[in-house]
Design an enzyme around this catalytic site. Structure first.
Site, short mmCIF file in Angstrom:
data_model
loop_
_atom_site.label_atom_id
_atom_site.label_comp_id
_atom_site.label_asym_id
_atom_site.label_seq_id
_atom_site.Cartn_x
_atom_site.Cartn_y
_atom_site.Cartn_z
N CYS A 43 28.59 47.47 26.90
CA CYS A 43 29.27 48.18 27.99
C CYS A 43 30.24 49.22 27.44
CB CYS A 43 29.93 47.24 28.98
SG CYS A 43 31.04 46.08 28.27
N ASP A 45 32.81 49.31 25.30
CA ASP A 45 34.24 49.28 25.05
C ASP A 45 34.62 48.24 24.00
OD1 ASP A 45 33.80 47.11 26.55
OD2 ASP A 45 35.26 47.56 28.11
N CYS A 70 37.94 53.62 26.54
CA CYS A 70 38.35 54.80 27.30
C CYS A 70 39.72 55.30 26.84
CB CYS A 70 38.42 54.44 28.78
SG CYS A 70 39.71 53.24 29.13
N CYS A 114 42.24 47.91 30.75
CA CYS A 114 41.79 48.53 29.50
C CYS A 114 42.68 48.15 28.32
CB CYS A 114 41.77 50.05 29.61
SG CYS A 114 40.77 50.64 30.96
#
Ligand code: FES
Length: 208
Positions: A43, A45, A70, A114
């Site tokens: 995915c 990350d 991100c 995040c």
């Protein structure tokens, strides 16, 4: 409202995103005493965090990291990498996303999840150091049970997310990222979500 995302981020976040500190560029020349990776490349990350330890003092001497995450993950981990230098391993172990966000000024609510990547990878790196040095009694996995294998999310983290306000499966996903790859953990995670809501908030907010 502006189409740009500029308004969402503080100057500190922008600075750390544009000029990330302590990036791991040359793995071979960074003699890591502990290394941790978290997230899932599927995915997009994944996060790696490596540390050098001052064994006499029990502190983090230096660290590096890299990610496919991100902008928020980059800024969060960059600031984290500055925070932990010189910090005692036990203190670094207990840093939370909230501590990181405080040092960033703020982060948009929907981006806070995040920042969990960096502190999770850091804890895994410290665990790795403990493992390599026969200090396994310091590894704090005790009763934590991994519920989402893909994102390495434990029952403790689900409880923490509930205490911080998660009331639906989607909110739980936002905060922990569980269930975002294969989805097989959804049933067990939902049961635990209900269990912790019931335990901490008397069942008034229980999902149907
Ligand atoms: S076990 Fe695969 S997403 Fe949770």
């Amino acid at each position: 409202m502006s189409n740009s995302t500029d308004w969402l981020y503080t100057d500190i976040v922008k600075d750390h995103f544009m000029n990330p500190r302590n990036i791991l560029k040359d793995e071979e020349n960074f003699q890591a005493d502990g290394s941790g990776t978290t997230g899932n490349i599927k995915c997009g990350d994944q996060m790696q965090f490596v540390i050098q330890v001052d064994k006499e003092k029990g502190t983090i001497k230096d660290c590096r990291w890299r990610t496919y995450g991100c902008a928020s993950a980059i800024a969060s981990t960059s600031v984290l990498s500055e925070m932990v230098k010189g910090m005692k391993l036990e203190d670094a172990y207990h840093l939370t996303p909230k501590d990181i966000v405080k040092n960033l000024g703020s982060l948009p609510e929907h981006k806070i999840h995040c920042s969990v990547l960096g502190d999770k990878a850091l804890r895994t790196a410290i665990d790795d150091y403990y493992q390599r040095n026969g200090l396994t009694d310091k590894i704090k996995k005790e009763s934590a049970r991994v519920i989402c294998q893909c994102m390495n999310v434990t029952d403790h983290e689900i409880e923490e997310a509930v205490l911080e306000g998660a009331r639906t499966y989607l909110e739980l996903q936002e905060r922990t990222k569980l269930g975002t790859v294969c989805g097989q953990c959804e049933t067990e995670a939902t049961e635990l979500l209900n269990h912790y809501i019931d335990e901490h908030f008397g069942g008034n907010l229980k999902l149907i």
